[in-house]
Design a protein around this motif. Structure first.
Motif, PDB file in Angstrom:
ATOM      1  N   LEU A  31      -7.736   4.734  -7.740  1.00  0.00           N
ATOM      2  CA  LEU A  31      -6.590   4.691  -6.830  1.00  0.00           C
ATOM      3  C   LEU A  31      -6.774   5.711  -5.725  1.00  0.00           C
ATOM      4  CD1 LEU A  31      -3.786   3.046  -7.205  1.00  0.00           C
ATOM      5  CD2 LEU A  31      -5.356   3.019  -9.128  1.00  0.00           C
ATOM      6  N   GLU A  32      -6.827   5.218  -4.497  1.00  0.00           N
ATOM      7  CA  GLU A  32      -6.906   6.106  -3.333  1.00  0.00           C
ATOM      8  C   GLU A  32      -5.544   6.111  -2.651  1.00  0.00           C
ATOM      9  OE1 GLU A  32     -10.339   5.425  -0.891  1.00  0.00           O
ATOM     10  OE2 GLU A  32      -9.380   6.176   0.933  1.00  0.00           O
ATOM     11  N   PHE A  47      -1.414   3.090  -0.850  1.00  0.00           N
ATOM     12  CA  PHE A  47      -2.314   3.241  -2.002  1.00  0.00           C
ATOM     13  C   PHE A  47      -3.261   2.044  -1.982  1.00  0.00           C
ATOM     14  CE2 PHE A  47       1.469   5.495  -3.350  1.00  0.00           C
ATOM     15  CZ  PHE A  47       0.981   6.595  -4.026  1.00  0.00           C
ATOM     16  N   TRP A  48      -4.499   2.286  -2.460  1.00  0.00           N
ATOM     17  CA  TRP A  48      -5.486   1.195  -2.538  1.00  0.00           C
ATOM     18  C   TRP A  48      -6.235   1.308  -3.855  1.00  0.00           C
ATOM     19  CZ3 TRP A  48      -4.641   4.497   1.493  1.00  0.00           C
ATOM     20  CH2 TRP A  48      -4.079   3.925   2.635  1.00  0.00           C
ATOM     21  N   LYS A  49      -6.533   0.138  -4.442  1.00  0.00           N
ATOM     22  CA  LYS A  49      -7.235   0.108  -5.732  1.00  0.00           C
ATOM     23  C   LYS A  49      -8.648  -0.401  -5.559  1.00  0.00           C
ATOM     24  CE  LYS A  49      -3.238  -1.064  -8.663  1.00  0.00           C
ATOM     25  NZ  LYS A  49      -2.291  -2.053  -8.112  1.00  0.00           N
ATOM     26  N   LYS A  50      -9.595   0.314  -6.163  1.00  0.00           N
ATOM     27  CA  LYS A  50     -10.975  -0.145  -6.202  1.00  0.00           C
ATOM     28  C   LYS A  50     -11.377  -0.361  -7.653  1.00  0.00           C
ATOM     29  CE  LYS A  50     -15.492   0.793  -4.358  1.00  0.00           C
ATOM     30  NZ  LYS A  50     -16.281   1.665  -3.490  1.00  0.00           N
TER      31      LYS A  50
END
Lengths: 151, 85
Positions: free
Chosen positions: A50-51, A122-125
């Motif tokens: 999570l960024e 928020f961004w998920k990788k």
């Protein structure tokens, strides 16, 4: 009343968060909690990373939380979002809404999550079980549609 | 005057850095102008911003439309659609 907003790498304790929200209150008749977990599908995922946009993530959650409190006349609202590497089965996000009656608490938590998903930065990788660094998760039309119901 | 740009997620990865201070030409007025300008700075920018319509932008940590003017911005965030929660 201002929502309690936190962005943190460490896990959260659901009961401790409920206790903090309701301590000393006699007017709360309903508490609704939502917990979002990291989910694996077919054993392919080792973790989500999570960024977030530090500062803006908190600001955006605070803005949405204030809207929720005003719209549903909530008596309390807590939102905690984690960042960093999170494994399947671990917690990602927590929303707690408190109100005199259940409908406002359900709606407040639901509203908070719908807007958080599409507006909070928020961004998920994905990290694969085979050690590969996978793709960034794509935004879903269903999440935009979920937000539209509050218009 | 220099403007601080911050990048996140695959925009950050494709450009190859998380932030930079750049001097913008006078004819860069809106967010749309900024994205088009950045695309001229190299293959990595072109790759990150090839579909500008999907790119989200925040000025001083608030979401803005691509038509927004950037004059006076201290920090401009450029990132993909959000996938938190």
């Amino acid at each position: 009343m201002s929502p309690a907003i936190r962005v943190q790498s460490q896990d959260f304790d659901l009961q401790a968060e409920i206790d903090a929200l309701t301590a000393g209150r006699r007017d709360i008749g309903a508490v609704v909690t939502f917990t979002g977990l990291c989910r694996d599908e077919q054993g392919a995922l080792s973790a989500l990373e999570l960024e977030h946009y530090p500062g803006m993530a908190e600001a955006e959650m605070l803005r949405i939380g204030k809207l929720a409190i005003e719209r549903f006349s909530l008596l309390g609202l807590t939102a905690v979002h984690r960042y960093g590497k999170i494994r399947p089965g671990e917690n990602i996000v927590l929303v707690i809404a408190a109100a005199p009656h259940r409908q406002a608490a359900f709606d407040g938590a639901n509203f908070m999550m719908d807007f958080l998903k599409t507006s909070a930065p928020f961004w998920k990788k994905e990290h694969g079980a085979d050690g590969s660094q996978g793709d960034w998760v794509s935004a879903k039309d269903a999440d935009d549609a979920a937000r539209e119901k509050w218009k | 005057m220099n403007t601080k740009l911050v990048y996140f997620a695959w925009v950050r990865e494709r450009i190859g850095k998380g932030e930079e201070d750049i001097e913008l030409p006078a004819d860069v007025v809106t967010v749309r102008d900024l994205l088009n300008h950045l695309k001229t700075l190299g293959d990595e920018y072109e790759n990150a911003l090839q579909f500008p319509e999907v790119i989200r932008v925040a000025i001083d940590q608030e979401h803005v439309e691509h038509s927004e003017k950037i004059a006076g911005a201290r920090e401009i965030g450029i990132f993909p659609p959000m996938t938190g929660g």
